[in-house]
Design an enzyme around this catalytic site. Sequence first.
Site, mmCIF file in Angstrom:
data_model
loop_
_atom_site.group_PDB
_atom_site.id
_atom_site.type_symbol
_atom_site.label_atom_id
_atom_site.label_comp_id
_atom_site.label_asym_id
_atom_site.label_seq_id
_atom_site.Cartn_x
_atom_site.Cartn_y
_atom_site.Cartn_z
ATOM 1 N N LEU A 94 43.432 42.805 57.620
ATOM 2 C CA LEU A 94 42.592 43.861 58.170
ATOM 3 C C LEU A 94 42.219 44.947 57.683
ATOM 4 O O LEU A 94 41.539 45.916 58.111
ATOM 5 C CB LEU A 94 42.839 43.697 59.672
ATOM 6 C CG LEU A 94 42.796 42.438 60.464
ATOM 7 C CD1 LEU A 94 43.567 42.979 61.949
ATOM 8 C CD2 LEU A 94 41.711 41.865 60.848
ATOM 9 N N ARG A 95 43.122 45.096 56.434
ATOM 10 C CA ARG A 95 42.975 46.518 55.849
ATOM 11 C C ARG A 95 41.648 46.720 55.447
ATOM 12 O O ARG A 95 40.964 47.986 55.430
ATOM 13 C CB ARG A 95 43.933 46.478 54.619
ATOM 14 C CG ARG A 95 44.203 47.949 53.987
ATOM 15 C CD ARG A 95 45.137 47.747 52.897
ATOM 16 N NE ARG A 95 46.365 47.996 53.568
ATOM 17 C CZ ARG A 95 47.401 47.099 53.395
ATOM 18 N NH1 ARG A 95 47.294 46.252 52.561
ATOM 19 N NH2 ARG A 95 48.654 47.366 54.039
ATOM 20 N N GLY A 96 40.697 45.775 54.975
ATOM 21 C CA GLY A 96 39.348 45.900 54.559
ATOM 22 C C GLY A 96 38.596 46.382 55.970
ATOM 23 O O GLY A 96 37.586 47.453 55.597
#
Length: 335
Positions: free
Chosen positions: A272-274
């Site tokens: 989910l870092r993107g």
Amino acid sequence: MRTSFPFTAIVGQDEMKLALLLSAVDPRIGGVMVFGDRGTGKSTAVRALAALLPPIPVADGCIYGCVPGESNCPAPERHRGGKAMMPVPFVDLPLGATEDRVVGALDIERALGAGEKAFEPGLLARAHRGFLYIDEINLLEDHIVDLLLDVAASGENLVEREGLSIRHAARFVLIGSGNPEEGELRPQLLDRFGLSVEVRTPTAIADRVEVLKRCDAFERAPAAFAAEWEKAERATVRRIARGRRAVDGVIVPDPILARAATLCGAVGADGLRGELTLMRAGRALAAFDGAKAVTAAHLDRVAPMVLRHRLRRNPLDETGSTVRIERAIGELRAA
């Protein structure tokens, strides 16, 4: 005092300059990784941005660059009261730097001379509230890169060695640069950078000639050249200051969040870092542009910088990561 090359006078390299500006507006984006050819203005751009920003207030006498009145300084006895002003720090980390040089260590001179067990701050303390630049980061030892990324993410440096236990703030924008032909950065480390940009040697003759003219003019008369760009520099400073004040109040509508998640899923970005970085970078761009809410145009503009270094390799698709992202954006627009 040495005159820095004006940030706004750099020819081309628009994506790199935008990534640096967004990191100045909101350091929480997570730093910038710059891939590209040698001699394309990477370090010049970072130095120019640091020099462009106005001086920052610090506690007078503080060796850690603390904000005046900050209560968690490890050496409050050094404070002389009041505040002083200092330029935004720019620290160039050499490839051969040891871990002690980076994080800090026992002050040997005071230990031997006065018998005192004192801490000598390292490069991380010097970079606090500024920029830490690492050229050829792909050649830096992995454990040093791990350490830097951990500190950049947490905003604190903890040192426990030689009977010392020191914790101090270390909030900085980490800028790395490298040439992929000389070795790749490990994917799990590359993913920790907020933005990734690619710079290339200009191919247009007009651009190359303009670079020569500006570099020659700066070398012959730095102060006069800087004065020519002072108006543009002040305008950029005002946009950064306005963006910093506004960024936390910029609205990110649910449809934009859904677009970010859809785009990350379409290109196959892991984790989910993107999405989180897309949201932060889109908000920073909206604030920099003076908008009150993030739009699809803001998101699409920052998407290549946010996602190109997070894509899974597809053996059946030989197209570059930027092309894959642009293709996914085009499909979203057409839907």
